[in-house]
Write a protein that holds these residues in place. Structure first.
Motif, PDB file in Angstrom:
ATOM      1  N   LEU A  27       0.857  -1.175   0.000  1.00 23.58           N
ATOM      2  CA  LEU A  27       0.000   0.000   0.000  1.00 23.58           C
ATOM      3  C   LEU A  27       0.898   1.231   0.000  1.00 23.58           C
ATOM      4  O   LEU A  27       1.705   1.410   0.909  1.00 23.58           O
ATOM      5  CB  LEU A  27      -0.911   0.013   1.228  1.00 23.58           C
ATOM      6  CG  LEU A  27      -1.835  -1.195   1.392  1.00 23.58           C
ATOM      7  CD1 LEU A  27      -2.606  -1.096   2.698  1.00 23.58           C
ATOM      8  CD2 LEU A  27      -2.772  -1.312   0.221  1.00 23.58           C
ATOM      9  N   ILE A  28       0.771   2.048  -1.037  1.00 26.48           N
ATOM     10  CA  ILE A  28       1.620   3.222  -1.184  1.00 26.48           C
ATOM     11  C   ILE A  28       0.732   4.448  -1.369  1.00 26.48           C
ATOM     12  O   ILE A  28      -0.118   4.469  -2.262  1.00 26.48           O
ATOM     13  CB  ILE A  28       2.567   3.095  -2.392  1.00 26.48           C
ATOM     14  CG1 ILE A  28       3.399   1.816  -2.309  1.00 26.48           C
ATOM     15  CG2 ILE A  28       3.476   4.315  -2.495  1.00 26.48           C
ATOM     16  CD1 ILE A  28       4.279   1.561  -3.518  1.00 26.48           C
ATOM     17  N   GLY A  29       0.936   5.461  -0.545  1.00 18.50           N
ATOM     18  CA  GLY A  29       0.224   6.719  -0.711  1.00 18.50           C
ATOM     19  C   GLY A  29       0.627   7.377  -2.018  1.00 18.50           C
ATOM     20  O   GLY A  29       1.742   7.169  -2.511  1.00 18.50           O
ATOM     21  N   TYR A  30      -0.275   8.169  -2.567  1.00 27.45           N
ATOM     22  CA  TYR A  30      -0.013   8.736  -3.900  1.00 27.45           C
ATOM     23  C   TYR A  30       1.211   9.648  -3.921  1.00 27.45           C
ATOM     24  O   TYR A  30       1.946   9.663  -4.903  1.00 27.45           O
ATOM     25  CB  TYR A  30      -1.262   9.452  -4.444  1.00 27.45           C
ATOM     26  CG  TYR A  30      -1.635  10.717  -3.735  1.00 27.45           C
ATOM     27  CD1 TYR A  30      -1.254  11.952  -4.244  1.00 27.45           C
ATOM     28  CD2 TYR A  30      -2.378  10.694  -2.563  1.00 27.45           C
ATOM     29  CE1 TYR A  30      -1.598  13.123  -3.606  1.00 27.45           C
ATOM     30  CE2 TYR A  30      -2.727  11.863  -1.927  1.00 27.45           C
ATOM     31  CZ  TYR A  30      -2.337  13.080  -2.440  1.00 27.45           C
ATOM     32  OH  TYR A  30      -2.673  14.237  -1.793  1.00 27.45           O
ATOM     33  N   ASP A  68      -3.972   8.185   1.079  1.00 27.52           N
ATOM     34  CA  ASP A  68      -3.134   8.726   2.147  1.00 27.52           C
ATOM     35  C   ASP A  68      -1.840   9.236   1.526  1.00 27.52           C
ATOM     36  O   ASP A  68      -1.228   8.545   0.718  1.00 27.52           O
ATOM     37  CB  ASP A  68      -2.818   7.656   3.194  1.00 27.52           C
ATOM     38  CG  ASP A  68      -4.056   7.169   3.932  1.00 27.52           C
ATOM     39  OD1 ASP A  68      -5.053   7.912   3.962  1.00 27.52           O
ATOM     40  OD2 ASP A  68      -4.022   6.051   4.455  1.00 27.52           O
ATOM     41  N   ASP A  69      -1.433  10.423   1.912  1.00 24.24           N
ATOM     42  CA  ASP A  69      -0.286  11.071   1.277  1.00 24.24           C
ATOM     43  C   ASP A  69       0.970  10.202   1.228  1.00 24.24           C
ATOM     44  O   ASP A  69       1.492   9.904   0.158  1.00 24.24           O
ATOM     45  CB  ASP A  69       0.065  12.374   1.991  1.00 24.24           C
ATOM     46  CG  ASP A  69      -0.999  13.443   1.824  1.00 24.24           C
ATOM     47  OD1 ASP A  69      -1.930  13.243   1.014  1.00 24.24           O
ATOM     48  OD2 ASP A  69      -0.902  14.467   2.518  1.00 24.24           O
ATOM     49  N   TYR A  70       1.476   9.828   2.383  1.00 23.39           N
ATOM     50  CA  TYR A  70       2.780   9.162   2.438  1.00 23.39           C
ATOM     51  C   TYR A  70       2.704   7.767   3.064  1.00 23.39           C
ATOM     52  O   TYR A  70       3.646   7.319   3.693  1.00 23.39           O
ATOM     53  CB  TYR A  70       3.789  10.022   3.198  1.00 23.39           C
ATOM     54  CG  TYR A  70       4.164  11.261   2.428  1.00 23.39           C
ATOM     55  CD1 TYR A  70       5.059  11.187   1.374  1.00 23.39           C
ATOM     56  CD2 TYR A  70       3.605  12.495   2.733  1.00 23.39           C
ATOM     57  CE1 TYR A  70       5.399  12.307   0.651  1.00 23.39           C
ATOM     58  CE2 TYR A  70       3.937  13.629   2.010  1.00 23.39           C
ATOM     59  CZ  TYR A  70       4.841  13.527   0.976  1.00 23.39           C
ATOM     60  OH  TYR A  70       5.183  14.646   0.249  1.00 23.39           O
TER      61      TYR A  70
END
Length: 78
Positions: A27-30, A68-70
């Protein structure tokens, strides 16, 4: 801005493998994904893994982009 790079992701994956867990997806934030795509090795592996962005993988593990950002998390099979 958090320090996100390929080494940090590799460490997360390595920690899961050392605990005998099988990574299922990343899972990687955009915004974190944008930072990782600046890394040449990560970019080449992800872009070369599939023609469709929704089916891309890193080290044969599915990538899921989140809002989620980061966020940087490795989910494992239970």
């Amino acid at each position: 801005m958090p320090n996100i790079n390929e080494k940090k992701l590799d460490k997360l994956i390595g920690d899961m493998v050392s605990k005998n867990h099988t990574p299922e997806k990343i899972l990687i934030g955009y915004k974190a994904y944008g930072e990782l795509m600046k890394d040449r090795k990560f970019f080449e592996e992800v872009v070369g893994s599939a023609m469709e962005p929704s089916k891309r993988k890193y080290k044969k593990i599915k990538i899921r982009i989140t809002q989620d950002d980061y966020q940087l998390e490795v989910k494992c099979l239970t």
